[in-house]
Design an enzyme around this catalytic site. Structure first.
Site, mmCIF file in Angstrom:
data_model
loop_
_atom_site.group_PDB
_atom_site.id
_atom_site.type_symbol
_atom_site.label_atom_id
_atom_site.label_comp_id
_atom_site.label_asym_id
_atom_site.label_seq_id
_atom_site.Cartn_x
_atom_site.Cartn_y
_atom_site.Cartn_z
ATOM 1 N N PHE A 167 67.280 30.241 86.843
ATOM 2 C CA PHE A 167 65.998 30.850 87.181
ATOM 3 C C PHE A 167 64.901 29.819 87.461
ATOM 4 C CE2 PHE A 167 62.108 32.588 84.813
ATOM 5 C CZ PHE A 167 61.478 33.001 85.978
ATOM 6 N N ILE A 168 64.515 29.047 86.456
ATOM 7 C CA ILE A 168 63.409 28.108 86.637
ATOM 8 C C ILE A 168 63.832 26.951 87.526
ATOM 9 C CG2 ILE A 168 61.646 26.714 85.491
ATOM 10 C CD1 ILE A 168 62.098 28.324 82.958
ATOM 11 N N LYS A 179 67.509 23.452 71.115
ATOM 12 C CA LYS A 179 66.488 22.840 71.975
ATOM 13 C C LYS A 179 65.650 21.830 71.186
ATOM 14 C CE LYS A 179 65.597 23.389 75.664
ATOM 15 N NZ LYS A 179 66.089 22.658 76.866
ATOM 16 N N SER A 190 66.764 27.977 69.617
ATOM 17 C CA SER A 190 65.612 27.084 69.436
ATOM 18 C C SER A 190 65.983 25.843 68.637
ATOM 19 C CB SER A 190 64.446 27.826 68.777
ATOM 20 O OG SER A 190 64.812 28.377 67.531
ATOM 21 N N PHE A 221 66.791 20.854 83.451
ATOM 22 C CA PHE A 221 66.639 22.269 83.121
ATOM 23 C C PHE A 221 67.873 22.830 82.419
ATOM 24 C CE2 PHE A 221 63.871 21.781 86.845
ATOM 25 C CZ PHE A 221 62.737 22.488 86.470
ATOM 26 N N THR A 268 61.076 24.349 75.290
ATOM 27 C CA THR A 268 60.514 25.666 75.000
ATOM 28 C C THR A 268 59.529 25.617 73.841
ATOM 29 O OG1 THR A 268 61.107 27.881 74.184
ATOM 30 C CG2 THR A 268 62.550 26.085 73.569
ATOM 31 N N ASP A 269 58.609 26.568 73.825
ATOM 32 C CA ASP A 269 57.700 26.679 72.685
ATOM 33 C C ASP A 269 58.392 27.228 71.444
ATOM 34 O OD1 ASP A 269 58.023 29.278 73.620
ATOM 35 O OD2 ASP A 269 55.905 29.809 73.506
ATOM 36 N N ILE A 307 77.163 19.306 82.512
ATOM 37 C CA ILE A 307 76.392 18.133 82.090
ATOM 38 C C ILE A 307 77.051 17.415 80.913
ATOM 39 C CG2 ILE A 307 74.194 18.999 82.950
ATOM 40 C CD1 ILE A 307 73.499 19.713 80.013
ATOM 41 N N ALA A 364 76.675 24.118 86.317
ATOM 42 C CA ALA A 364 78.023 24.576 85.957
ATOM 43 C C ALA A 364 78.291 25.998 86.425
ATOM 44 C CB ALA A 364 78.218 24.491 84.447
ATOM 45 N N ARG A 371 66.032 42.521 66.913
ATOM 46 C CA ARG A 371 66.871 41.326 66.980
ATOM 47 C C ARG A 371 66.906 40.650 65.613
ATOM 48 N NH1 ARG A 371 64.228 37.124 70.851
ATOM 49 N NH2 ARG A 371 65.541 38.043 72.473
#
Length: 344
Positions: A14-15, A157, A154, A82, A126-127, A63, A37, A278
């Site tokens: 996406f980004i 990341k 998270s 990304f 990411t935040d 990667i 990939a 969730r």
């Protein structure tokens, strides 16, 4: 300025795909190698309009493959990283793939970056690495906020962020990091909240909302994100630094966001279906991007309302892109958005 050569990892996502399209449009003399990939969220259809550009080259691969990574990085000056597994729900179902891609894969890239003496390794993060803020508070994440990841996604990341900084401190790798809030816009895989809501309405289906719907996220239009990355890459004073990127200056709950989309699409709120929350769902994210404004001269160019208008229109006119993706992931949607009342 002489032409640059970029390696973009995860550029079919996406980004990443939005960034490649943005960069080729604004820097037509530069060349881009896109290493992806092509997992479930990677889609070459995202870049069909640039596939024949002589300055663009796609390489399918992982990667975490050291030999391949070294080969594709050999003639590049900049890496924009990304590539990542990104969906919290999927990280809860299968944490291992998140560690393999987000941690091991990042380490492979960093080793190759040292080998080839890159001008810059730019890491997209990411935040969510900062954890969760109290609902109703005015606190916001900034560049000095302590890390406190709550999900396997998270946490992976956060580990990759630390690796990038460690390579900078230990080996002198020139790096920069941007931690962004929730992105939305064209070509986003329809499992995410904004495209899920839009496509459910188009299909005449119920719109699932987790828990009580009061969870808060910051929303960043993907084109604004691309502009911010460009500002970082073109400014040598950003080396060794981290910048937070967000799109809102006031809280908007997930339920409020869904209702905004429904109102714009002329749909009654009765289609909303509150579903079981969730696991470990973070309550609130909010981002202070003032450093990016002060040092980069960057700020969001569209309001949430304007960005949603553009996004809704794109999905309405591109059902041939997103419909097959939803069909292929039907089991995931049924597992994660079960029609049961929330207990919260």
């Amino acid at each position: 300025m002489s032409a640059r050569s970029l390696l973009v990892t995860g550029g079919a996502g996406f980004i990443g795909s939005n960034f490649i399209r943005y960069w080729l449009e604004h820097h037509p003399s530069d060349t881009i190698v896109n290493l992806d990939a092509l997992t479930y969220a990677g889609n070459l259809a995202n870049l069909a309009d640039v596939a024949d550009n002589p300055n663009y080259n796609f390489v399918e691969g992982n990667i975490a493959d050291p030999e391949l990574v070294s080969k594709v990085m050999a003639n590049c000056q900049l890496v924009v990283h990304f590539a990542a597994e990104t969906h919290v729900d999927r990280s809860i179902l299968n944490p291992s793939i998140f560690l393999e891609t987000n941690v091991t894969g990042t380490n492979v890239l960093l080793q190759a970056a040292l080998e080839h003496h890159l001008d810059r390794f730019h890491h997209i993060s990411t935040d969510e690495v900062y954890g969760s803020l109290e609902l109703g508070s005015t606190d916001r994440f900034n560049e000095t906020t302590a890390y406190d990841p709550h999900s396997p996604y998270s946490a992976s990341k956060a580990a990759s962020d630390h690796l990038v900084r460690a390579y900078g401190q230990t080996y002198g790798l020139p790096f920069s990091i941007t931690n962004c809030s929730n992105n939305y816009g064209q070509y986003q895989f329809p499992e995410k909240l904004v495209p899920l809501t839009i496509t459910q309405v188009i299909q005449g289906k119920r719109v699932p909302v987790y828990g009580d719907g009061r969870h808060v996220r910051d929303w960043l239009f993907v084109q604004d994100h691309c502009r911010a990355i460009e500002r970082v890459l073109l400014d040598k004073t950003t080396l060794g630094k981290t910048y937070l990127l967000g799109g809102l200056d006031q809280d908007v709950s997930n339920l409020e966001l869904v209702k905004m989309i429904l109102d714009k699409m002329g749909q009654d709120h009765q289609v909303i279906e509150m579903v079981a929350d969730r696991q470990g769902h973070d309550r609130r994210y909010a981002v202070d991007w003032s450093l990016s404004t002060q040092e980069l001269g960057w700020e969001p160019s569209v309001t949430l309302s304007q960005g949603l208008d553009q996004t809704i229109a794109w999905y309405q006119h591109n059902q041939q892109w997103w419909q097959p993706l939803k069909d292929q992931s039907q089991d995931f949607f049924e597992t994660n958005y079960q029609s049961q009342p929330s207990t919260s």
